[in-house]
Design an enzyme around this catalytic site. Sequence first.
Site, PDB file in Angstrom:
ATOM      1  N   HIS A   1       0.816  -1.220   0.000  1.00 18.58           N
ATOM      2  CA  HIS A   1       0.000   0.000   0.000  1.00 18.58           C
ATOM      3  C   HIS A   1       0.852   1.273   0.000  1.00 18.58           C
ATOM      4  O   HIS A   1       0.347   2.351  -0.282  1.00 18.58           O
ATOM      5  CB  HIS A   1      -0.930   0.003   1.214  1.00 18.58           C
ATOM      6  CG  HIS A   1      -2.039  -1.010   1.108  1.00 18.58           C
ATOM      7  ND1 HIS A   1      -3.319  -0.671   0.762  1.00 18.58           N
ATOM      8  CD2 HIS A   1      -2.037  -2.348   1.255  1.00 18.58           C
ATOM      9  CE1 HIS A   1      -4.082  -1.761   0.715  1.00 18.58           C
ATOM     10  NE2 HIS A   1      -3.326  -2.792   1.022  1.00 18.58           N
TER      11      HIS A   1
ATOM     12  N   ASP B   1       3.531   9.303  -0.708  1.00 12.77           N
ATOM     13  CA  ASP B   1       2.317   8.555  -0.344  1.00 12.77           C
ATOM     14  C   ASP B   1       2.078   7.489  -1.407  1.00 12.77           C
ATOM     15  O   ASP B   1       2.175   7.781  -2.607  1.00 12.77           O
ATOM     16  CB  ASP B   1       1.123   9.521  -0.318  1.00 12.77           C
ATOM     17  CG  ASP B   1       0.133   9.195   0.789  1.00 12.77           C
ATOM     18  OD1 ASP B   1       0.000   7.996   1.113  1.00 12.77           O
ATOM     19  OD2 ASP B   1      -0.499  10.128   1.315  1.00 12.77           O
TER      20      ASP B   1
HETATM   21  C1  GDG Z   1      -2.159   3.760   3.257  1.00 11.14           C
HETATM   22  C2  GDG Z   1      -1.108   4.424   2.350  1.00 11.14           C
HETATM   23  C3  GDG Z   1      -2.746   4.357   0.470  1.00 11.14           C
HETATM   24  C4  GDG Z   1      -8.585   9.862   7.763  1.00 11.14           C
HETATM   25  N1  GDG Z   1      -8.983  10.550   8.857  1.00 11.14           N
HETATM   26  C5  GDG Z   1     -10.189  10.061   9.206  1.00 11.14           C
HETATM   27  C6  GDG Z   1     -10.521   9.047   8.315  1.00 11.14           C
HETATM   28  N2  GDG Z   1      -9.524   8.947   7.440  1.00 11.14           N
HETATM   29  C7  GDG Z   1      -9.546   8.007   6.293  1.00 11.14           C
HETATM   30  C8  GDG Z   1      -9.552   8.729   4.978  1.00 11.14           C
HETATM   31  C9  GDG Z   1      -8.996   7.651   4.045  1.00 11.14           C
HETATM   32  C10 GDG Z   1      -8.052   6.879   4.969  1.00 11.14           C
HETATM   33  O1  GDG Z   1      -8.404   7.189   6.309  1.00 11.14           O
HETATM   34  C11 GDG Z   1      -6.605   7.307   4.772  1.00 11.14           C
HETATM   35  O2  GDG Z   1      -6.166   6.759   3.576  1.00 11.14           O
HETATM   36  P1  GDG Z   1      -4.933   7.364   2.793  1.00 11.14           P
HETATM   37  O3  GDG Z   1      -4.833   6.651   1.500  1.00 11.14           O
HETATM   38  O4  GDG Z   1      -5.122   8.829   2.617  1.00 11.14           O
HETATM   39  O5  GDG Z   1      -3.645   7.172   3.715  1.00 11.14           O
HETATM   40  P2  GDG Z   1      -3.048   6.002   4.703  1.00 11.14           P
HETATM   41  O6  GDG Z   1      -3.852   5.846   5.922  1.00 11.14           O
HETATM   42  O7  GDG Z   1      -1.628   6.417   4.947  1.00 11.14           O
HETATM   43  O8  GDG Z   1      -3.108   4.655   3.839  1.00 11.14           O
HETATM   44  C12 GDG Z   1      -1.789   5.253   1.263  1.00 11.14           C
HETATM   45  C13 GDG Z   1      -3.689   3.596   1.413  1.00 11.14           C
HETATM   46  O9  GDG Z   1      -2.953   2.878   2.395  1.00 11.14           O
HETATM   47  C14 GDG Z   1      -4.548   2.600   0.645  1.00 11.14           C
HETATM   48  O10 GDG Z   1      -3.781   1.758  -0.149  1.00 11.14           O
HETATM   49  O11 GDG Z   1      -3.519   5.170  -0.388  1.00 11.14           O
HETATM   50  O12 GDG Z   1      -0.842   5.791   0.384  1.00 11.14           O
HETATM   51  O13 GDG Z   1      -0.221   5.247   3.121  1.00 11.14           O
HETATM   52  O14 GDG Z   1     -10.015   6.792   3.612  1.00 11.14           O
HETATM   53  O15 GDG Z   1     -10.838   9.186   4.660  1.00 11.14           O
HETATM   54  N3  GDG Z   1     -11.673   8.353   8.364  1.00 11.14           N
HETATM   55  C15 GDG Z   1     -12.548   8.681   9.361  1.00 11.14           C
HETATM   56  N4  GDG Z   1     -12.265   9.656  10.290  1.00 11.14           N
HETATM   57  C16 GDG Z   1     -11.113  10.379  10.246  1.00 11.14           C
HETATM   58  O16 GDG Z   1     -10.911  11.275  11.070  1.00 11.14           O
HETATM   59  N5  GDG Z   1     -13.718   8.025   9.454  1.00 11.14           N
END
Ligand code: GDG
Length: 472
Positions: free
Chosen positions: A158, A369
């Site tokens: 990821h 990322d």
């Molecule tokens: C890893 C990789 C890759 C965030 N704050 C809250 C909340 N979130 C949710 C977001 C989003 C998820 O968490 C975060 O996903 P990201 O992709 O932005 O980043 P990582 O957590 O670092 O994820 C990344 C991912 O895996 C998938 O393969 O894209 O690059 O680092 O969905 O909306 N959700 C809620 N409350 C929050 O305060 N409910």
Amino acid sequence: MGRLIVVSNRVATPTETKGSAGGLAVGVFGALKDTGGVWFGWSGDVVSETVANAGPTLEQDGPVTFATVGLTRKDYDQYYRGFSNATLWPVFHYRNDLARYERDEYAGYRRVNAWLAHKLMKLIDPDDIVWVHDYHLIPFAEALRSEGVTNRIGFFLHIPFPSPQVLQTIPPHEELVKSLCCYDLLGFQTRNDQQAFHDYIVRSARGAVGEEGEHGDVEAFGRRLRTGVYRIGVFPDEIAEQAKRYESRQHVLDLKQSLEGRKLIMSVDRLDYSKGLVERFKAFEQLLERSPEWRGNVTLVQIAPPTRSDVATYRNIREELEGEAGRINGRYSGLDYTPIRYLSQQYDRWKLMSLFRESQVGFVTPLHDGMNLVAKEYVAAQNPSDPGVLVLSVFAGAAAELSGALLVNPHDALGMCEALQRALSMPLAERQARYETNMEALRRNDLGVWRDSFLHDLRSVPHPGQMSQPQR
Ligand code: GDG
């Protein structure tokens, strides 16, 4: 068709897999429901050795079994807090300066992978395929193989895969890559990540890489395997529907009222040094400094729920960010105006989506990322008749797909400030054109496409030994 076994560090709870929760858990659970299967991993609990060894705990939801184990304090410290999050995470995000390497933590990482594999082995049927997720579990296939498991096993990373010179700063880098070669299929988020893995294979492991393109066969350490690019997505129409459904809820009305007509820039990230939060605040400060007309007229809402707060580097980023928010607010606040609203807490998903819809700019600027799902969620949540603009870091995997975004370098505060100025004053027709371009990309490659194409390729990958010889 055999069942699917999903293995990830944390297992979603049955509630998190239900539609309203959204996100990755829903996508993966969809595949599990289709074929039946098992979702296996850590429960999130730290437990005594007796309890850990008694696991896994099984919970049934239709054709899907959730199988979880607890970790002992020592396993948690060495495998999770140590090697996974204090060595692999920083190095894979090009932050060698924040990484540490401890031999006993690495030994713990391998020990826990072997222990988990041993626990899972008894739940695997001969026809099952196994899909392992992320950096915590690099040695998992190797451990299963040494237990005699011959099923097809795939791995999806990821996060970014670093270039060989960066990876080599982890002393047992070769063992890690050798472990990766025990999978039958390796999935990466972008071509750059896949290329970095291929570069390591060719330059450092003296292996061979086959056809160029989004799929490539690799031969190294006496094994042949396939690699591919699978860009993780979201279900955009579900997000759009959710954002619209909740747009007139009280929390949105309260926010609107408190903004008193000011424009809104939204950012949401786990509190992590890879997300570029401090650099983002500085860019916003530049906007206020250089464009006095925006002072008092634009607000940045940064939602940043803390994660991994028992890892020292995460405590440091939190302190630094709080300091920056305080400094900038001290400089530019008025009696009725606070430029940065920094909210260090978790919000419900539906709230986030409706807040995205209310804002004029989505400011998503990670330093590195794998993909960044927030960028995709931001686009999907917009109102098509008055969409906001996504300002996105070129170092997010999503930048390769979202050509309607304003792309920025997160190390260039002035460049980010200029992109904010442009986004805040962008005419409606241009905003709509950019939104349409981005939405089309999201629909073309949604979460279902990511999941189904990976699983299709894993099912059809030739068994070890049957794969054609890679061409040099
Ligand atoms: C890893 C990789 C890759 C965030 N704050 C809250 C909340 N979130 C949710 C977001 C989003 C998820 O968490 C975060 O996903 P990201 O992709 O932005 O980043 P990582 O957590 O670092 O994820 C990344 C991912 O895996 C998938 O393969 O894209 O690059 O680092 O969905 O909306 N959700 C809620 N409350 C929050 O305060 N409910």
